[in-house]
Design an enzyme around this catalytic site. Sequence first.
Site, PDB file in Angstrom:
ATOM      1  N   CYS A  84       0.819  -1.230   0.000  1.00 40.85           N
ATOM      2  CA  CYS A  84       0.000   0.000   0.000  1.00 40.85           C
ATOM      3  C   CYS A  84       0.847   1.272   0.000  1.00 40.85           C
ATOM      4  O   CYS A  84       0.327   2.362  -0.228  1.00 40.85           O
ATOM      5  CB  CYS A  84      -0.935   0.006   1.192  1.00 40.85           C
ATOM      6  N   CYS A 210     -13.894  -0.408   7.671  1.00 45.01           N
ATOM      7  CA  CYS A 210     -12.935  -0.853   6.644  1.00 45.01           C
ATOM      8  C   CYS A 210     -12.927   0.098   5.452  1.00 45.01           C
ATOM      9  O   CYS A 210     -13.976   0.605   5.051  1.00 45.01           O
ATOM     10  CB  CYS A 210     -13.332  -2.228   6.111  1.00 45.01           C
ATOM     11  N   LYS A 332     -10.652   5.358   4.116  1.00 42.03           N
ATOM     12  CA  LYS A 332     -11.953   4.885   4.589  1.00 42.03           C
ATOM     13  C   LYS A 332     -13.093   5.337   3.668  1.00 42.03           C
ATOM     14  O   LYS A 332     -13.923   4.538   3.264  1.00 42.03           O
ATOM     15  CB  LYS A 332     -12.140   5.379   6.034  1.00 42.03           C
ATOM     16  N   HIS A 336      -9.327   3.255  -1.598  1.00 43.29           N
ATOM     17  CA  HIS A 336      -7.939   2.797  -1.474  1.00 43.29           C
ATOM     18  C   HIS A 336      -7.539   1.917  -2.663  1.00 43.29           C
ATOM     19  O   HIS A 336      -7.480   0.690  -2.539  1.00 43.29           O
ATOM     20  CB  HIS A 336      -7.795   2.046  -0.147  1.00 43.29           C
TER      21      HIS A 336
END
Length: 389
Positions: A84, A210, A332, A336
């Site tokens: 990430c 998530c 969030k 992502h």
Amino acid sequence: MTKATVVGVGMTKFGVHDQTLPELFADAAFPALDDAGVAQDELDAFYFGNAMSGLSENETHLAPKVATHLGMTGVPFQRFEDACATSANAFKNAVQAVEAGVHDTVLVGGVERCTPETGRDTPEMTRIFASASHRQYEQPAGLTFPGVFALLTKRHMHEYGTTEEQLAEVAVKNHYHGSMNDRAHFGGEKTVEEVLDGPVVADPFRLMDCCPFSDGASAVVVTSEDLAGSFDAEGVDVTGNGHGVDAVPLGDKDSLPETKAARDAAREAYDEAGVTANDVDFAEVHDCFTGAEVLATEALGLFEDGEGGPAAAEGRSRLGGETPVNPSGGLKAKGHPIGATGTAQITELTEQLRGEAGERQVEDARTGVAHNLGGDSGTTVVTVMEERE
Ligand code: COA
């Protein structure tokens, strides 16, 4: 050594996209080049981030394919992969190359597709993401990334008394911020009750704790401070960069909630910039899960250890609060798309420090920090950016 300055930014909306990776990246890269007022043939290098496409789209050796699609050849292009933290690492390397005088002007960015548009559903993409965990010790045990961050957060709850309600407050805040960002995957305001009513994904995380699987791209143009005045857009200076690392697997780390890599990266970045956490006006942090934001705000020194949860619940990290965290909506709510996240954070810092963030503008923003972590926090890159004098 010269300093590096960001003179152009662009990003797509994060969400669901059906284009190829080069097409999607172009939708971020061309706006970044337009913003800077620079053409492809005026660039000296292309630093490109993508984490998962070898597994998710059967695409490797992507940098030359993307560069060809952009009409850029004849300059060095290279791909970075750090889970990430992929495009934050590409950005750090581009900044260092500019500072060292290796390149004058560099295009940096990342792209990723993670939604079912790739032909991979949630279980399959979860398995692909888990390739960033330890092959022998963690993958056979079925550890996934919601599970990794649940373990880190559970330990934080045990040590400091952080509650599920405080975690839910992080989600509520970031959805509120995301509701003012038209590039966010999920806007829409939520309540603590709605978050706590959601299905459990990995205890203590529920659905709304998530980040989603997202598709998207982001790109920035980096140049030297000496050249910054010759571009169209207002430059924003990169004054500090830190790159911290920690052991993988989780069992080899000295402390779980400490996130050592982030603390080391923050110290390095603050020292280089000559600032302390008290000078930070706002931060974009890697809130892949609500608990990850709590850990990050403490590692960056924005709140004392154990205070990250209460700070969110008291509105101290909300726009208008003491230190706004994730004014973009964060991972969030904004979304992502792994390899695009790092330079999307740099895009938000740049727009905030130029005073161009519209409704979600942080008041008197002069110093911003980005925190982008990779894997189980085995890698973290922290960047300090400041308004130009
Ligand atoms: N935030 C807000 N809403 C979300 C959401 C999220 N993270 N994920 C899904 N939704 C919404 C969807 O839009 C959908 O709404 P609808 O029913 O009104 O259409 C609903 O919730 C269910 O979505 P779906 O995509 O079917 O959920 P899922 O069970 O397949 O996946 C998660 C949800 C949270 C399990 C999945 O997004 C996930 O694993 N996220 C973490 C990804 C990750 O690990 N990234 C790496 C971090 S290091």
